[in-house]
Motif scaffolding. Structure first.
Motif, short mmCIF file in Angstrom:
data_model
loop_
_atom_site.label_atom_id
_atom_site.label_comp_id
_atom_site.label_asym_id
_atom_site.label_seq_id
_atom_site.Cartn_x
_atom_site.Cartn_y
_atom_site.Cartn_z
N THR A 155 0.86 -1.18 0.00
CA THR A 155 0.00 0.00 0.00
C THR A 155 0.90 1.23 0.00
OG1 THR A 155 -1.80 -1.09 1.19
CG2 THR A 155 -1.72 1.31 1.30
N GLU A 173 0.45 5.37 0.18
CA GLU A 173 -0.51 6.45 0.43
C GLU A 173 0.19 7.80 0.34
OE1 GLU A 173 -3.94 4.74 3.39
OE2 GLU A 173 -2.16 5.64 4.30
N ASN A 187 -2.71 7.04 -9.25
CA ASN A 187 -4.00 7.32 -8.63
C ASN A 187 -4.08 8.81 -8.33
OD1 ASN A 187 -5.58 7.48 -5.68
ND2 ASN A 187 -6.58 6.30 -7.27
N ASP A 215 -7.62 10.56 -7.06
CA ASP A 215 -8.51 10.60 -5.90
C ASP A 215 -8.88 9.17 -5.52
OD1 ASP A 215 -8.44 13.36 -6.19
OD2 ASP A 215 -10.22 13.39 -7.43
N TYR A 216 -8.83 8.86 -4.23
CA TYR A 216 -9.09 7.49 -3.80
C TYR A 216 -10.09 7.47 -2.67
CZ TYR A 216 -8.04 2.63 -2.50
OH TYR A 216 -8.13 1.29 -2.23
N SER A 250 -4.41 10.21 -2.41
CA SER A 250 -4.11 9.16 -3.38
C SER A 250 -3.60 7.90 -2.68
CB SER A 250 -3.04 9.64 -4.36
OG SER A 250 -3.45 10.84 -4.98
N THR A 251 -4.04 6.76 -3.19
CA THR A 251 -3.60 5.47 -2.65
C THR A 251 -3.44 4.48 -3.79
OG1 THR A 251 -4.74 5.84 -0.55
CG2 THR A 251 -4.17 3.57 -1.08
N ILE A 252 -2.38 3.71 -3.71
CA ILE A 252 -2.17 2.59 -4.64
C ILE A 252 -2.00 1.34 -3.79
CG2 ILE A 252 -0.55 1.53 -6.26
CD1 ILE A 252 0.12 4.40 -7.23
N SER A 283 -9.45 -2.17 -1.97
CA SER A 283 -8.92 -1.77 -3.27
C SER A 283 -9.60 -2.55 -4.39
CB SER A 283 -7.41 -2.00 -3.31
OG SER A 283 -6.90 -1.66 -4.56
N TYR A 341 -13.00 -1.03 -4.85
CA TYR A 341 -12.87 0.27 -5.51
C TYR A 341 -12.62 0.08 -7.01
CZ TYR A 341 -11.08 4.97 -6.46
OH TYR A 341 -10.88 6.22 -6.98
N ASP A 342 -11.71 -0.83 -7.37
CA ASP A 342 -11.42 -1.08 -8.78
C ASP A 342 -12.64 -1.64 -9.52
OD1 ASP A 342 -8.84 -0.17 -8.38
OD2 ASP A 342 -7.96 -2.18 -8.24
#
Length: 196
Positions: free
Chosen positions: A32, A34, A57, A59-60, A66-68, A107, A110-111
């Motif tokens: 993760t 952030e 990313n 907006d998350y 942002s988060t990946i 996640s 969200y995806d």
């Protein structure tokens, strides 16, 4: 015309303001990343060992942060790149850590929602809530997925939210109220009142 001679003439290229943070990763490792700021709208990129952008990313989870969440494809040195949407700067915090089970499930939800697979998104948000029922973003995501799914399945002459099936309206309202309660606990009174 003779007085209008140039004193300086150059070509240049302005790169967006950004800063890269390197970290070592292993193939198959779930991470993760952030990027959070109260000063600007963040953008986060992840570059692989070859320097190519793997994902990004803006907006998350309903925020401007942002988060990946990603399973790394290979061993090597990766770069998490912090940037801003508008090019403006300010204070920020970036964190890279192993992904929790909740983060992986959220996640995925969200995806799925982004790809408009709302049925599976609702199921995944529900699974995330079972893992951790204290995150308002999961309730908001599930409410949005339920609402979007209902609009897709609705007749063409639907006028607005009041025309959705009562069961959908009740489920969405319940999720909004739960998210509002959690936001109040986090002292986010304005967003909680807006949801109510």
């Amino acid at each position: 015309a003779a007085l209008a001679q140039s004193l300086l003439q150059q070509q240049g290229n302005f790169a967006p303001m950004e800063y890269a943070y390197a970290f070592d990763g292993k193939a198959g490792q779930a991470m993760t990343i952030e990027l959070q700021s109260e000063d600007f709208d963040t953008i986060l990129l992840l570059k692989g060992p070859d320097g190519e952008v793997l994902t990004s990313n803006d907006d998350y989870g309903g925020t401007l942060n942002s988060t990946i969440v990603i399973e790394l494809p290979e061993d090597g040195t990766y770069n998490a790149v912090a940037s801003s949407f508008s090019g403006q700067g300010g204070d920020y915090q970036i964190e890279v850590r192993p992904a929790s089970e909740y983060e992986k499930v959220f996640s995925r939800a969200y995806d799925l929602s982004i790809s408009e697979d709302y049925t599976d998104a609702i199921e995944a948000y529900s699974a995330a809530i079972e893992l951790d029922d204290s995150d308002p973003s999961a309730y908001l995501g599930r409410a949005e997925a339920r609402s979007n799914q209902a609009y897709i399945n609705a007749p063409l002459d639907i006028g607005g939210p009041d025309d959705l099936p009562e069961a959908v309206i009740s489920a969405v309202v319940e999720d909004y109220l739960k998210a509002a309660d959690l936001l109040e606990v986090q002292c986010q009174i304005g967003p909680a009142e807006s949801l109510r």
